[in-house]
Scaffold this motif. Structure first.
Motif, PDB file in Angstrom:
ATOM      1  N   TRP A   1       8.467  10.367 -22.103  1.00  0.00           N
ATOM      2  CA  TRP A   1       8.464   9.511 -21.093  1.00  0.00           C
ATOM      3  C   TRP A   1       7.208   9.956 -20.162  1.00  0.00           C
ATOM      4  CZ3 TRP A   1      12.324   6.979 -19.188  1.00  0.00           C
ATOM      5  CH2 TRP A   1      12.936   6.682 -19.191  1.00  0.00           C
ATOM      6  N   VAL A   2       6.308  11.682 -20.159  1.00  0.00           N
ATOM      7  CA  VAL A   2       5.122  11.839 -20.016  1.00  0.00           C
ATOM      8  C   VAL A   2       4.187  10.190 -20.020  1.00  0.00           C
ATOM      9  CG1 VAL A   2       2.527  12.993 -19.874  1.00  0.00           C
ATOM     10  CG2 VAL A   2       5.023  13.416 -20.164  1.00  0.00           C
ATOM     11  N   ILE A   3       4.413   9.752 -21.229  1.00  0.00           N
ATOM     12  CA  ILE A   3       3.100   8.457 -21.609  1.00  0.00           C
ATOM     13  C   ILE A   3       3.526   7.035 -20.425  1.00  0.00           C
ATOM     14  CG2 ILE A   3       2.673   6.675 -23.050  1.00  0.00           C
ATOM     15  CD1 ILE A   3       2.622   8.709 -25.453  1.00  0.00           C
ATOM     16  N   ILE A   4       4.893   7.008 -20.406  1.00  0.00           N
ATOM     17  CA  ILE A   4       5.533   5.896 -19.607  1.00  0.00           C
ATOM     18  C   ILE A   4       5.441   5.868 -17.973  1.00  0.00           C
ATOM     19  CG2 ILE A   4       7.548   4.757 -18.992  1.00  0.00           C
ATOM     20  CD1 ILE A   4       8.605   5.255 -21.047  1.00  0.00           C
ATOM     21  N   PHE A   5       5.845   7.660 -17.415  1.00  0.00           N
ATOM     22  CA  PHE A   5       5.337   7.696 -16.058  1.00  0.00           C
ATOM     23  C   PHE A   5       3.503   7.561 -15.834  1.00  0.00           C
ATOM     24  CE2 PHE A   5       8.826  10.153 -16.462  1.00  0.00           C
ATOM     25  CZ  PHE A   5       9.890   8.915 -15.924  1.00  0.00           C
ATOM     26  N   SER A   6       2.527   7.979 -17.060  1.00  0.00           N
ATOM     27  CA  SER A   6       0.887   7.385 -17.256  1.00  0.00           C
ATOM     28  C   SER A   6       0.976   6.198 -16.904  1.00  0.00           C
ATOM     29  CB  SER A   6       0.283   8.486 -18.061  1.00  0.00           C
ATOM     30  OG  SER A   6       0.605   9.394 -18.197  1.00  0.00           O
ATOM     31  N   VAL A   7       1.401   5.667 -17.429  1.00  0.00           N
ATOM     32  CA  VAL A   7       0.647   4.361 -17.474  1.00  0.00           C
ATOM     33  C   VAL A   7       0.711   3.479 -16.102  1.00  0.00           C
ATOM     34  CG1 VAL A   7       2.026   1.997 -18.323  1.00  0.00           C
ATOM     35  CG2 VAL A   7       1.033   3.955 -19.849  1.00  0.00           C
ATOM     36  N   ILE A   8       2.937   4.302 -15.339  1.00  0.00           N
ATOM     37  CA  ILE A   8       2.781   4.155 -14.071  1.00  0.00           C
ATOM     38  C   ILE A   8       2.141   4.159 -13.122  1.00  0.00           C
ATOM     39  CG2 ILE A   8       4.941   3.796 -12.397  1.00  0.00           C
ATOM     40  CD1 ILE A   8       7.004   3.619 -14.957  1.00  0.00           C
ATOM     41  N   ALA A   9       1.771   5.458 -13.215  1.00  0.00           N
ATOM     42  CA  ALA A   9       0.835   5.851 -12.140  1.00  0.00           C
ATOM     43  C   ALA A   9      -0.759   4.942 -12.055  1.00  0.00           C
ATOM     44  CB  ALA A   9       0.653   7.711 -12.808  1.00  0.00           C
ATOM     45  N   ILE A  10      -1.153   5.216 -13.382  1.00  0.00           N
ATOM     46  CA  ILE A  10      -2.003   4.133 -13.400  1.00  0.00           C
ATOM     47  C   ILE A  10      -2.776   2.690 -13.235  1.00  0.00           C
ATOM     48  CG2 ILE A  10      -4.342   3.147 -14.995  1.00  0.00           C
ATOM     49  CD1 ILE A  10      -3.445   5.656 -17.301  1.00  0.00           C
ATOM     50  N   LEU A  11      -0.490   1.877 -13.162  1.00  0.00           N
ATOM     51  CA  LEU A  11      -0.954   0.305 -12.785  1.00  0.00           C
ATOM     52  C   LEU A  11      -1.248   0.469 -11.151  1.00  0.00           C
ATOM     53  CD1 LEU A  11       1.587  -0.557 -14.848  1.00  0.00           C
ATOM     54  CD2 LEU A  11      -0.074  -1.852 -14.809  1.00  0.00           C
ATOM     55  N   PHE A  12      -0.137   1.960 -10.388  1.00  0.00           N
ATOM     56  CA  PHE A  12       0.411   1.332 -10.035  1.00  0.00           C
ATOM     57  C   PHE A  12      -0.927   2.552  -8.373  1.00  0.00           C
ATOM     58  CE2 PHE A  12       3.650   0.147 -11.579  1.00  0.00           C
ATOM     59  CZ  PHE A  12       4.421  -1.133  -9.932  1.00  0.00           C
ATOM     60  N   ASN A  13      -1.932   3.546  -8.733  1.00  0.00           N
ATOM     61  CA  ASN A  13      -2.894   4.163  -7.964  1.00  0.00           C
ATOM     62  C   ASN A  13      -2.599   3.396  -6.964  1.00  0.00           C
ATOM     63  OD1 ASN A  13      -5.883   4.120  -8.270  1.00  0.00           O
ATOM     64  ND2 ASN A  13      -4.496   3.011 -10.280  1.00  0.00           N
ATOM     65  N   PRO A  14      -3.589   4.109  -6.377  1.00  0.00           N
ATOM     66  CA  PRO A  14      -3.680   3.190  -4.879  1.00  0.00           C
ATOM     67  C   PRO A  14      -5.212   3.510  -4.759  1.00  0.00           C
ATOM     68  CG  PRO A  14      -2.711   5.146  -3.759  1.00  0.00           C
ATOM     69  CD  PRO A  14      -2.118   5.147  -5.592  1.00  0.00           C
ATOM     70  N   ILE A  15      -6.011   4.265  -5.834  1.00  0.00           N
ATOM     71  CA  ILE A  15      -7.699   4.559  -4.989  1.00  0.00           C
ATOM     72  C   ILE A  15      -8.186   3.546  -5.954  1.00  0.00           C
ATOM     73  CG2 ILE A  15      -8.723   6.725  -6.432  1.00  0.00           C
ATOM     74  CD1 ILE A  15      -6.801   9.104  -5.509  1.00  0.00           C
ATOM     75  N   LEU A  16      -8.585   3.880  -6.826  1.00  0.00           N
ATOM     76  CA  LEU A  16      -8.588   2.539  -8.452  1.00  0.00           C
ATOM     77  C   LEU A  16      -7.553   1.295  -8.810  1.00  0.00           C
ATOM     78  CD1 LEU A  16     -10.231   5.120 -10.610  1.00  0.00           C
ATOM     79  CD2 LEU A  16     -11.409   3.728  -8.006  1.00  0.00           C
TER      80      LEU A  16
ATOM     81  N   ARG B   1       0.568  -1.365  -0.143  1.00  0.00           N
ATOM     82  CA  ARG B   1      -0.421  -0.124   0.133  1.00  0.00           C
ATOM     83  C   ARG B   1       0.435   1.545  -0.199  1.00  0.00           C
ATOM     84  NH1 ARG B   1      -3.746  -2.806   4.270  1.00  0.00           N
ATOM     85  NH2 ARG B   1      -5.325  -3.951   2.854  1.00  0.00           N
ATOM     86  N   PHE B   2       1.570   1.445   0.928  1.00  0.00           N
ATOM     87  CA  PHE B   2       2.640   2.578   1.028  1.00  0.00           C
ATOM     88  C   PHE B   2       3.222   2.432  -0.225  1.00  0.00           C
ATOM     89  CE2 PHE B   2       7.011   3.489   1.684  1.00  0.00           C
ATOM     90  CZ  PHE B   2       7.752   4.485   2.039  1.00  0.00           C
ATOM     91  N   MET B   3       4.258   1.460  -1.102  1.00  0.00           N
ATOM     92  CA  MET B   3       4.809   1.791  -2.039  1.00  0.00           C
ATOM     93  C   MET B   3       3.772   2.009  -3.402  1.00  0.00           C
ATOM     94  SD  MET B   3       4.953  -0.270  -5.066  1.00  0.00           S
ATOM     95  CE  MET B   3       3.331  -2.028  -5.075  1.00  0.00           C
ATOM     96  N   ARG B   4       2.280   1.308  -3.682  1.00  0.00           N
ATOM     97  CA  ARG B   4       1.093   2.612  -4.433  1.00  0.00           C
ATOM     98  C   ARG B   4       1.360   3.293  -4.570  1.00  0.00           C
ATOM     99  NH1 ARG B   4      -2.342  -0.757  -7.524  1.00  0.00           N
ATOM    100  NH2 ARG B   4      -2.273  -2.861  -6.594  1.00  0.00           N
ATOM    101  N   ILE B   5       1.269   4.248  -2.648  1.00  0.00           N
ATOM    102  CA  ILE B   5       0.871   5.708  -2.466  1.00  0.00           C
ATOM    103  C   ILE B   5       2.106   6.417  -3.148  1.00  0.00           C
ATOM    104  CG2 ILE B   5       1.397   6.981  -0.835  1.00  0.00           C
ATOM    105  CD1 ILE B   5      -0.702   4.932   0.709  1.00  0.00           C
ATOM    106  N   GLY B   6       3.480   5.756  -2.715  1.00  0.00           N
ATOM    107  CA  GLY B   6       4.907   6.236  -2.933  1.00  0.00           C
ATOM    108  C   GLY B   6       5.029   6.707  -4.690  1.00  0.00           C
ATOM    109  N   VAL B   7       4.743   5.211  -5.148  1.00  0.00           N
ATOM    110  CA  VAL B   7       4.895   5.291  -6.551  1.00  0.00           C
ATOM    111  C   VAL B   7       4.253   6.159  -7.752  1.00  0.00           C
ATOM    112  CG1 VAL B   7       5.517   3.425  -8.456  1.00  0.00           C
ATOM    113  CG2 VAL B   7       6.801   2.371  -6.958  1.00  0.00           C
ATOM    114  N   THR B   8       3.051   6.123  -7.301  1.00  0.00           N
ATOM    115  CA  THR B   8       1.887   6.551  -8.217  1.00  0.00           C
ATOM    116  C   THR B   8       2.464   8.469  -7.848  1.00  0.00           C
ATOM    117  OG1 THR B   8       0.344   5.180  -7.291  1.00  0.00           O
ATOM    118  CG2 THR B   8      -0.119   7.947  -8.366  1.00  0.00           C
ATOM    119  N   ILE B   9       2.846   8.942  -6.249  1.00  0.00           N
ATOM    120  CA  ILE B   9       2.986  10.125  -6.052  1.00  0.00           C
ATOM    121  C   ILE B   9       4.486  10.452  -7.150  1.00  0.00           C
ATOM    122  CG2 ILE B   9       4.587  11.869  -4.310  1.00  0.00           C
ATOM    123  CD1 ILE B   9       2.312  10.764  -2.535  1.00  0.00           C
ATOM    124  N   ALA B  10       5.413   9.870  -6.935  1.00  0.00           N
ATOM    125  CA  ALA B  10       6.545   9.600  -7.823  1.00  0.00           C
ATOM    126  C   ALA B  10       6.134   9.669  -9.610  1.00  0.00           C
ATOM    127  CB  ALA B  10       7.788   8.380  -8.139  1.00  0.00           C
TER     128      ALA B  10
END
Length: 97
Positions: free
Chosen positions: A50-65, A25-34
């Motif tokens: 990079w914007v596209i790659i980081f967007s995919v990472i944010a979606i994959l690890f988001n803690p909300i959904l 849970r902590f990792m998901r929050i940290g990676v999403t914020i990063a």
């Protein structure tokens, strides 16, 4: 930006270990914020890979959904690939970025 991507990469590499659910849970929050921070910084230069790659990472690890893939072993390759991608970003971006 480099320290943020490096910390997120380390969080992802640690996630390969068998740890309590609280870490993930902590990792998901940290990676999403990063990832969101990196998106905001990279977007200043315009939409790029990079914007596209980081967007995919944010979606994959988001803690909300959260995305559930079943067993933890399903996440190991994703954690490793995402961590490696963040390391590549860390070591290939210019010093003043």
């Amino acid at each position: 930006m480099k320290i943020v991507s490096l910390i997120a990469a380390i969080l992802l590499f640690i996630a390969v270990l068998h740890l309590p659910i609280g870490y993930y849970r902590f990792m998901r929050i940290g990676v999403t914020i990063a990832a969101l921070y990196l998106i905001s910084q990279e977007a200043k230069k315009g939409i790029n890979a990079w914007v596209i790659i980081f967007s995919v990472i944010a979606i994959l690890f988001n803690p909300i959904l959260p995305i559930y893939l079943g067993h933890k072993n399903s996440w190991v390759p994703i954690d490793l690939i995402s961590g490696a991608t963040l390391l590549i970003f860390t070591f290939t971006t210019k010093k003043n970025d």
